[in-house]
Scaffold this motif. Structure first.
Motif, PDB file in Angstrom:
ATOM      1  N   TRP A   1      15.699 -21.895  -5.033  1.00 35.18           N
ATOM      2  CA  TRP A   1      16.403 -20.882  -5.817  1.00 35.18           C
ATOM      3  C   TRP A   1      16.575 -21.352  -7.252  1.00 35.18           C
ATOM      4  O   TRP A   1      17.022 -22.466  -7.502  1.00 35.18           O
ATOM      5  CB  TRP A   1      17.778 -20.593  -5.219  1.00 35.18           C
ATOM      6  CG  TRP A   1      18.531 -19.569  -6.017  1.00 35.18           C
ATOM      7  CD1 TRP A   1      19.483 -19.790  -6.972  1.00 35.18           C
ATOM      8  CD2 TRP A   1      18.350 -18.157  -5.957  1.00 35.18           C
ATOM      9  NE1 TRP A   1      19.904 -18.601  -7.504  1.00 35.18           N
ATOM     10  CE2 TRP A   1      19.231 -17.579  -6.898  1.00 35.18           C
ATOM     11  CE3 TRP A   1      17.528 -17.322  -5.193  1.00 35.18           C
ATOM     12  CZ2 TRP A   1      19.314 -16.202  -7.092  1.00 35.18           C
ATOM     13  CZ3 TRP A   1      17.617 -15.947  -5.395  1.00 35.18           C
ATOM     14  CH2 TRP A   1      18.499 -15.403  -6.332  1.00 35.18           C
TER      15      TRP A   1
ATOM     16  N   VAL B   1      22.216 -10.329  -1.062  1.00 31.05           N
ATOM     17  CA  VAL B   1      22.605 -11.731  -1.268  1.00 31.05           C
ATOM     18  C   VAL B   1      22.477 -12.518   0.037  1.00 31.05           C
ATOM     19  O   VAL B   1      21.973 -13.651   0.043  1.00 31.05           O
ATOM     20  CB  VAL B   1      24.045 -11.813  -1.824  1.00 31.05           C
ATOM     21  CG1 VAL B   1      24.542 -13.253  -1.839  1.00 31.05           C
ATOM     22  CG2 VAL B   1      24.101 -11.221  -3.231  1.00 31.05           C
TER      23      VAL B   1
ATOM     24  N   ALA C   1      20.096 -15.715   0.448  1.00 33.80           N
ATOM     25  CA  ALA C   1      20.713 -16.995   0.814  1.00 33.80           C
ATOM     26  C   ALA C   1      20.022 -17.569   2.044  1.00 33.80           C
ATOM     27  O   ALA C   1      19.806 -18.782   2.147  1.00 33.80           O
ATOM     28  CB  ALA C   1      22.203 -16.801   1.073  1.00 33.80           C
TER      29      ALA C   1
ATOM     30  N   TYR D   1      16.277 -18.614   0.951  1.00 42.06           N
ATOM     31  CA  TYR D   1      16.193 -19.759   0.038  1.00 42.06           C
ATOM     32  C   TYR D   1      17.006 -20.963   0.510  1.00 42.06           C
ATOM     33  O   TYR D   1      16.859 -22.060  -0.028  1.00 42.06           O
ATOM     34  CB  TYR D   1      16.657 -19.353  -1.369  1.00 42.06           C
ATOM     35  CG  TYR D   1      15.617 -18.591  -2.152  1.00 42.06           C
ATOM     36  CD1 TYR D   1      14.732 -19.250  -2.998  1.00 42.06           C
ATOM     37  CD2 TYR D   1      15.498 -17.209  -2.044  1.00 42.06           C
ATOM     38  CE1 TYR D   1      13.775 -18.561  -3.719  1.00 42.06           C
ATOM     39  CE2 TYR D   1      14.540 -16.505  -2.759  1.00 42.06           C
ATOM     40  CZ  TYR D   1      13.681 -17.190  -3.599  1.00 42.06           C
ATOM     41  OH  TYR D   1      12.728 -16.499  -4.309  1.00 42.06           O
TER      42      TYR D   1
ATOM     43  N   ARG E   1      25.492 -19.478  -0.975  1.00 39.05           N
ATOM     44  CA  ARG E   1      25.647 -18.037  -1.154  1.00 39.05           C
ATOM     45  C   ARG E   1      26.390 -17.700  -2.447  1.00 39.05           C
ATOM     46  O   ARG E   1      26.071 -16.723  -3.123  1.00 39.05           O
ATOM     47  CB  ARG E   1      26.387 -17.437   0.043  1.00 39.05           C
ATOM     48  CG  ARG E   1      26.340 -15.922   0.060  1.00 39.05           C
ATOM     49  CD  ARG E   1      27.175 -15.323   1.169  1.00 39.05           C
ATOM     50  NE  ARG E   1      26.971 -13.889   1.244  1.00 39.05           N
ATOM     51  CZ  ARG E   1      27.470 -13.014   0.376  1.00 39.05           C
ATOM     52  NH1 ARG E   1      28.193 -13.441  -0.633  1.00 39.05           N
ATOM     53  NH2 ARG E   1      27.232 -11.720   0.507  1.00 39.05           N
TER      54      ARG E   1
ATOM     55  N   ILE F   1      23.978 -17.786  -5.369  1.00 38.48           N
ATOM     56  CA  ILE F   1      23.064 -16.641  -5.339  1.00 38.48           C
ATOM     57  C   ILE F   1      23.812 -15.355  -5.680  1.00 38.48           C
ATOM     58  O   ILE F   1      23.319 -14.512  -6.429  1.00 38.48           O
ATOM     59  CB  ILE F   1      22.378 -16.546  -3.967  1.00 38.48           C
ATOM     60  CG1 ILE F   1      21.394 -17.712  -3.821  1.00 38.48           C
ATOM     61  CG2 ILE F   1      21.662 -15.212  -3.798  1.00 38.48           C
ATOM     62  CD1 ILE F   1      20.611 -17.717  -2.538  1.00 38.48           C
TER      63      ILE F   1
END
Lengths: 27, 97
Positions: free
Chosen positions: A4, B62, B66, B69, B73, B76
């Motif tokens: 991310w 989200v 989460a 990836y 959380r 993100i």
């Protein structure tokens, strides 16, 4: 697992824009 | 003058009809076509945009990211909220609620 990162989008305003248009649109 | 769309956890964001996400075969990159502008989203942005189909709430988007990836959380949620609010402010996004 993907990593991310903060999402970033490059935006090109109308005007040089022909260099960025998708090829199928007749750049 | 339109009122600013304020996204919240229950918002169901979607791309409006005049904004289109498509894959540019020549450059092998995703591109967003909007009136008088072209946007080149990075991989994370593309994953977010693909989930904005009007059927998922911001919370559900989200949660999915989460999970995909494996990232915190809260991080993100903050990044996605800021990203999508920015798009909504530019009228690149609509919301059902």
């Amino acid at each position: 697992m993907k990593t991310w990162t903060k999402p970033v989008t490059t935006s090109v305003e109308a005007g040089e824009i022909s260099r960025y248009l998708p090829a199928e649109l007749g750049a | 003058m339109q009122t600013r769309v304020q996204l919240h956890s229950g918002s169901m964001p979607a791309l409006p009809p005049h904004v289109r996400l498509q894959f540019d075969e020549l450059r092998q990159k995703w591109v967003v076509l909007a009136p008088e502008r072209v946007l080149w989203p990075d991989d994370v942005s593309v994953d977010i945009i693909k989930l904005c189909d009007g059927s998922r709430t911001l919370d559900q988007i989200v949660d999915k990211l989460a999970d995909d990836y494996g990232a915190p959380r809260a991080e993100i949620n903050a990044d996605v909220g800021e990203f999508l609010q920015g798009w909504a402010d530019q009228r690149l996004l609509t919301t059902e609620q």
